[in-house]
Write a protein that holds these residues in place. Structure first.
Motif, PDB file in Angstrom:
ATOM      1  N   PHE A 176       0.637  -1.672   0.213  1.00 56.76           N
ATOM      2  CA  PHE A 176       0.000  -0.088   0.169  1.00 56.76           C
ATOM      3  C   PHE A 176       0.873   0.626  -0.321  1.00 56.76           C
ATOM      4  N   GLU A 177       0.232   2.445  -0.894  1.00 53.45           N
ATOM      5  CA  GLU A 177       1.137   3.538  -0.574  1.00 53.45           C
ATOM      6  C   GLU A 177       0.228   4.662  -1.350  1.00 53.45           C
ATOM      7  N   GLY A 178       0.303   5.460   0.371  1.00 54.75           N
ATOM      8  CA  GLY A 178      -0.621   7.206   0.199  1.00 54.75           C
ATOM      9  C   GLY A 178      -0.062   8.043  -0.461  1.00 54.75           C
ATOM     10  N   SER A 179      -0.856   8.877  -1.154  1.00 57.11           N
ATOM     11  CA  SER A 179       0.468  10.218  -1.462  1.00 57.11           C
ATOM     12  C   SER A 179       0.134  11.180  -0.741  1.00 57.11           C
ATOM     13  N   SER A 180       0.898  12.347  -0.932  1.00 59.94           N
ATOM     14  CA  SER A 180       1.160  13.731  -0.241  1.00 59.94           C
ATOM     15  C   SER A 180      -0.509  14.495  -0.930  1.00 59.94           C
ATOM     16  N   GLU A 181      -0.809  14.129  -2.684  1.00 58.76           N
ATOM     17  CA  GLU A 181      -1.567  14.942  -2.988  1.00 58.76           C
ATOM     18  C   GLU A 181      -2.768  14.303  -2.874  1.00 58.76           C
ATOM     19  N   PRO A 182      -3.690  15.086  -2.345  1.00 57.85           N
ATOM     20  CA  PRO A 182      -5.198  14.275  -2.818  1.00 57.85           C
ATOM     21  C   PRO A 182      -5.991  14.098  -4.089  1.00 57.85           C
ATOM     22  N   ARG A 183      -5.226  14.549  -5.186  1.00 58.27           N
ATOM     23  CA  ARG A 183      -5.251  14.303  -6.370  1.00 58.27           C
ATOM     24  C   ARG A 183      -4.562  14.251  -7.019  1.00 58.27           C
ATOM     25  N   GLN A 184      -4.784  13.039  -8.365  1.00 54.97           N
ATOM     26  CA  GLN A 184      -3.205  13.177  -9.302  1.00 54.97           C
ATOM     27  C   GLN A 184      -3.956  14.051  -9.832  1.00 54.97           C
ATOM     28  N   SER A 185      -2.527  14.078 -10.973  1.00 56.71           N
ATOM     29  CA  SER A 185      -2.767  15.661 -11.822  1.00 56.71           C
ATOM     30  C   SER A 185      -3.015  14.479 -13.203  1.00 56.71           C
ATOM     31  N   VAL A 186      -4.059  14.664 -13.996  1.00 59.79           N
ATOM     32  CA  VAL A 186      -4.299  14.333 -15.141  1.00 59.79           C
ATOM     33  C   VAL A 186      -3.522  14.123 -16.407  1.00 59.79           C
ATOM     34  N   ASN A 187      -3.773  13.009 -17.245  1.00 60.77           N
ATOM     35  CA  ASN A 187      -2.958  13.563 -18.247  1.00 60.77           C
ATOM     36  C   ASN A 187      -3.142  14.255 -20.095  1.00 60.77           C
ATOM     37  N   ARG A 188      -2.852  14.250 -20.161  1.00 62.46           N
ATOM     38  CA  ARG A 188      -2.811  15.285 -22.069  1.00 62.46           C
ATOM     39  C   ARG A 188      -4.226  15.199 -22.318  1.00 62.46           C
ATOM     40  N   ILE A 189      -4.383  13.709 -22.515  1.00 59.76           N
ATOM     41  CA  ILE A 189      -5.803  12.545 -23.250  1.00 59.76           C
ATOM     42  C   ILE A 189      -5.993  12.061 -21.782  1.00 59.76           C
TER      43      ILE A 189
END
Length: 358
Positions: A176-189
């Motif tokens: 398991f791994e959490g992220s320091s940011e609540p949301r990911q960045s979205v891909n160009r497409i």
């Protein structure tokens, strides 16, 4: 093996302590049987009713917070016959997310999915691909993919979460791994996989991938309904009426390697024949009302209910309405059984039935 008599039982018991000092043992007269004639699961058939679940979801929605980190706000569907999970291989739970909330980004070794039960206005991001999710949609979260959700609507949303965490835990392969940011960045497409494979009929000609989970991350309810409508023009299956599997367009097999997903229609008045199979199933009633007999016990279900089916249990479905379809969404672990060569299915009378449905 279960009925084998040990004529040397006393000698076996006398050796037990000495052997244990060296980390070895021999079979003892009071050992549970290593082999049984057929599967003997401790999982029990279980029925969760929509009215009970709705009340409890509102209760946890009013009292529990959704905070940064891996923990979600969910009701876990626990099976009284198991020490952990809903079935021997997976855990089904119901997630309740309020307007304005974010289920923050994380990833895990367990494969997961969500089927939207109620509401609209949320979106999910899976490894940079973003999809708006609405009632009836199926969203996949393959193993070790980053995923997060945000609800931008005005009313609570409810969806079914399923993870093969019981299987992963039994294999001692949990990560398991959490992220320091609540949301990911979205891909160009932002919806590349759907653009490439979402038609269900065509795919990129020079695609090199041949296995693994489905590249399609979101299966829309409109497409599922269209497929059910087309299949309704065919002869009914004697055991399941109309049962369609969500498939991986690369392989033609199940969408996920460890969790099977299918949508099922029982036509008005349908009364299916009893059968059984290895592999466990959890049903969610999308609409309609009916009855399922499991090993002689009757379960009367209606919209919003859940029903758990143990492995090798004799079961038969019936639509109690004479003028309306019943629709069931199901998750199962049949892909695991098939990949290991352990899937078996038969009619209640012992005759082998077609070996693909649940």
């Amino acid at each position: 093996m279960a009925s084998e008599v040990m004529s040397d039982a006393r000698q076996r018991q006398e050796l037990a302590d000495e052997l244990a000092e060296y980390g070895v043992r021999i079979a003892q007269p009071d050992d549970p049987p290593l082999f049984t004639k057929e599967p003997k699961s401790t999982m029990q058939p279980f029925h969760w009713k929509a009215a009970d679940l709705a009340r409890l979801l509102e209760k946890i929605g009013a009292s529990l917070k959704l905070e940064q980190g891996g923990q979600r706000r969910t009701l876990r569907l626990t099976n009284p016959g198991l020490p952990y999970g809903t079935t021997p291989t997976f855990w089904a739970s119901i997630q309740y997310i309020l307007p304005g909330e974010i289920a923050s980004a994380h990833r895990h070794a367990a494969t997961a999915l969500r089927f939207i039960m109620e509401g609209s206005g949320a979106d999910t991001i899976v490894d940079g691909e973003q999809y708006v999710i609405n009632e009836g949609d199926l969203v996949l979260t393959p193993s070790w993919t980053w995923h997060d959700h945000e609800h931008k609507g005005s009313k609570p949303m409810i969806w079914l979460d399923v993870l093969d965490i019981s299987l992963v835990r039994s294999l001692h392969a949990t990560f398991f791994e959490g992220s320091s940011e609540p949301r990911q960045s979205v891909n160009r497409i932002s919806d590349r996989s759907y653009r490439e494979f979402g038609s269900g009929l065509l795919r990129p000609m020079h695609e090199q991938r041949t296995g693994g989970p489905s590249p399609v991350l979101a299966y829309t309810w409109s497409r599922a309904q269209e497929a059910l409508s087309q299949a309704a023009g065919l002869e009914p299956d004697p055991f399941d009426d109309t049962l369609l599997e969500y498939q991986n367009p690369l392989t033609g097999g199940p969408a996920l390697p460890t969790i099977g997903t299918a949508i099922q229609t029982l036509r008005p008045g349908a009364n299916c024949k009893p059968h059984r199979h290895t592999g466990s199933v959890v049903y969610y009633v999308v609409r309609g009302q009916g009855t399922t007999m499991i090993d002689g016990k009757q379960f009367d279900w209606s919209k919003g209910d859940f029903l758990a089916l143990p492995p090798w249990a004799i079961h038969a479905h019936q639509n109690r309405s004479d003028n309306a379809d019943a629709v069931l969404f199901q998750v199962n672990d049949i892909p695991v059984l098939k990949s290991l060569g352990l899937y078996r299915e038969e009619a209640a009378d012992g005759a082998m039935s077609r070996g693909t449905a649940a």
